[in-house]
Design an enzyme around this catalytic site. Structure first.
Site, short mmCIF file in Angstrom:
data_model
loop_
_atom_site.label_atom_id
_atom_site.label_comp_id
_atom_site.label_asym_id
_atom_site.label_seq_id
_atom_site.Cartn_x
_atom_site.Cartn_y
_atom_site.Cartn_z
CB CYS A 114 -0.94 0.01 1.20
SG CYS A 114 -1.98 -1.43 1.26
CG HIS A 254 -3.21 3.20 2.75
ND1 HIS A 254 -3.71 2.89 1.52
CD2 HIS A 254 -3.18 2.04 3.46
CE1 HIS A 254 -3.99 1.60 1.48
NE2 HIS A 254 -3.67 1.06 2.64
CG ASN A 284 -6.51 -1.07 1.70
OD1 ASN A 284 -5.84 -0.63 0.76
ND2 ASN A 284 -5.96 -1.56 2.79
N1 ACO Z 1 -18.32 -8.63 9.92
C1 ACO Z 1 -18.74 -8.93 11.17
N2 ACO Z 1 -17.90 -9.28 12.15
C2 ACO Z 1 -16.58 -9.34 11.87
C3 ACO Z 1 -16.08 -9.04 10.58
C4 ACO Z 1 -17.00 -8.67 9.58
N3 ACO Z 1 -16.64 -8.37 8.33
N4 ACO Z 1 -14.75 -9.17 10.61
C5 ACO Z 1 -14.40 -9.53 11.85
N5 ACO Z 1 -15.50 -9.63 12.61
C6 ACO Z 1 -15.62 -10.02 14.02
C7 ACO Z 1 -14.44 -10.81 14.50
O1 ACO Z 1 -14.58 -12.17 14.18
C8 ACO Z 1 -14.50 -10.55 16.00
O2 ACO Z 1 -15.48 -11.40 16.54
P1 ACO Z 1 -15.22 -12.10 17.98
O3 ACO Z 1 -15.08 -10.94 18.95
O4 ACO Z 1 -16.44 -12.91 18.17
O5 ACO Z 1 -13.95 -12.87 17.81
C9 ACO Z 1 -15.05 -9.13 16.09
O6 ACO Z 1 -15.64 -8.84 14.81
C10 ACO Z 1 -13.99 -8.08 16.37
O7 ACO Z 1 -12.89 -8.31 15.54
P2 ACO Z 1 -11.62 -7.40 15.58
O8 ACO Z 1 -10.58 -7.94 14.67
O9 ACO Z 1 -11.25 -7.12 17.00
O10 ACO Z 1 -12.22 -6.06 14.96
P3 ACO Z 1 -11.52 -4.69 14.87
O11 ACO Z 1 -12.31 -3.67 15.54
O12 ACO Z 1 -10.04 -4.77 15.15
O13 ACO Z 1 -11.66 -4.38 13.29
C11 ACO Z 1 -10.42 -4.45 11.25
C12 ACO Z 1 -11.12 -5.26 12.35
C13 ACO Z 1 -11.44 -3.55 10.60
C14 ACO Z 1 -9.84 -5.42 10.24
C15 ACO Z 1 -9.31 -3.60 11.91
O14 ACO Z 1 -8.50 -4.39 12.72
C16 ACO Z 1 -8.46 -2.91 10.89
O15 ACO Z 1 -8.89 -2.02 10.17
N6 ACO Z 1 -7.14 -3.26 10.82
C17 ACO Z 1 -6.25 -2.65 9.89
C18 ACO Z 1 -6.45 -3.27 8.58
C19 ACO Z 1 -5.74 -2.55 7.50
O16 ACO Z 1 -5.62 -1.34 7.51
N7 ACO Z 1 -5.28 -3.31 6.53
C20 ACO Z 1 -4.71 -2.78 5.38
C21 ACO Z 1 -3.26 -2.74 5.46
S1 ACO Z 1 -2.64 -2.08 4.04
C22 ACO Z 1 -2.02 -3.27 3.02
O17 ACO Z 1 -0.85 -3.30 2.77
C23 ACO Z 1 -2.91 -4.24 2.39
#
Ligand code: ACO
Length: 329
Positions: A114, A254, A284
């Site tokens: 990214c 980003h 993203n």
């Molecule tokens: N829909 C519903 N529930 C979901 C989903 C979904 N799509 N995805 C995860 N959950 C659930 C999980 O299973 C978890 O359930 P549990 O508590 O029963 O285990 C709960 O939601 C909370 O999950 P978390 O991972 O704690 O959620 P969080 O608030 O951290 O959000 C997210 C997850 C959005 C992925 C966040 O961590 C994030 O944005 N991380 C950064 C990701 C990013 O920027 N990636 C790009 C990098 S750039 C590159 O190079 C590609």
């Protein structure tokens, strides 16, 4: 005195197929409400059948060349930032060179996930300042949708496809790319990658069955890195140009997650209005994301000549980087 190098033409392209949160609700156990509140994303674009990353790149490149008043034959060098090339062992930039008809250009791919657009602009700038080339076509294009496990709600709902292109050339003194910072915090464990299909772990039937051939992310680890990397990269690039956040008119971050951008705004002590956001429409798009946002900000008239911009990204690797740009058009 080094030449001032800046963007003289900018083009973007997003494929036509729209994938909404409602479409995701039909595939996995998720909800529009969860996706919007945790990420800010409402929809994303996916490349259609028969469209590869090079095709998205070519569309953005055509728009950038038109904006610069150039034809493909004028291009001296192409840098394509992508981590989703059309083929495993042929650079996608060569495909772009052929499809665009940029017959006088040499080309290579740059892989920095990214952060790719920022890395590619910094490299392109140096190639012009060294006197090696007079113009560089920098493209960032991704078809991340092709690498997603459509059963994995944790990772797959976040990503989309798109492309952006910028023509770099010498510009008026004091304008263009003022300074940059590129960083890497290399990790060997699988925070964000496709585990199988590279040279270490070739594809097996078992890997396909397990879903190890798809993009997998530890969202929380990436989140922790991102909220520190975005402000750190922005500050470091500003410092390299003897500037501070007060000198900035707009930040183009980003487009991964609204909460990451909000956290960066707080850490940089800047109002959210200074951050351009279009992740609600595209999700993203990896390397393409910063370019796609810059392109839309310009189209919407949010950028005028003399404005000081910070382009900032982070991604797999883990890589991060920022570039301070005084808009010269
Ligand atoms: N829909 C519903 N529930 C979901 C989903 C979904 N799509 N995805 C995860 N959950 C659930 C999980 O299973 C978890 O359930 P549990 O508590 O029963 O285990 C709960 O939601 C909370 O999950 P978390 O991972 O704690 O959620 P969080 O608030 O951290 O959000 C997210 C997850 C959005 C992925 C966040 O961590 C994030 O944005 N991380 C950064 C990701 C990013 O920027 N990636 C790009 C990098 S750039 C590159 O190079 C590609």
């Amino acid at each position: 005195m080094l030449k001032s190098v800046g963007i003289v033409g900018l083009g973007i392209y997003a494929p036509e197929k729209v994938m909404t949160n409602a479409d995701w609700e039909k595939l996995v156990d998720t909800s529009d409400e969860w996706i919007r509140t945790r990420t800010g994303i409402q929809e994303r674009r996916y490349a259609v059948e028969g469209q590869g990353t090079s095709d998205l790149a070519v569309e953005a490149a055509k728009n950038a060349l038109k904006d610069a008043g150039m034809v493909p034959e004028d291009v001296e060098f192409i840098i394509l930032a992508t981590c989703t090339p059309d083929y495993r062992a042929q650079n996608a930039s060569s495909l772009v060179q052929a499809k665009l008809g940029a017959v006088n250009a040499a080309a290579f791919d740059l892989s920095a996930a990214c952060s790719g657009f920022i890395y590619a602009l910094a490299v392109g700038k140096s190639m012009i300042q060294s006197g090696m080339y007079k113009n560089i076509l920098v493209i960032a294009a991704e078809s991340v949708s092709r690498l997603l496990n459509m059963k994995d709600r944790n990772t797959a709902i976040l990503f989309g496809d798109g492309a952006a292109a910028a023509v770099l050339k010498e510009v008026e003194d004091g304008y263009g790319i003022i300074s940059s910072f590129l960083g890497t915090e290399g990790v060997t464990d699988d925070i964000l990658r496709i585990n199988v299909g590279g040279t270490l772990h070739p594809v097996t039937h078992e890997a396909i069955d397990n879903g190890d051939v798809y993009l997998k992310m530890n969202g929380q680890e990436v989140f922790k890195f991102a909220v520190k990397a975005l402000p750190k990269a922005t500050k470091s690039a500003l410092e390299a140009g003897n500037l501070t956040v007060e000198d900035l008119d707009l930040v183009i971050p980003h487009q991964a997650n609204m909460r990451i951008i909000e956290s960066a705004a707080k850490r940089l002590k800047l109002p959210m209005e200074m951050f351009y956001v279009n992740l609600q429409k595209y999700g993203n798009t990896s390397a393409a994301s910063v370019g796609l946002a810059l392109g839309e900000a310009v189209q919407e008239g949010k950028v005028k000549k003399g404005d000081m911009l910070a382009l900032t990204g982070f991604g797999a690797g883990l890589t991060y980087g920022s570039l301070v740009l005084k808009w010269s058009k």
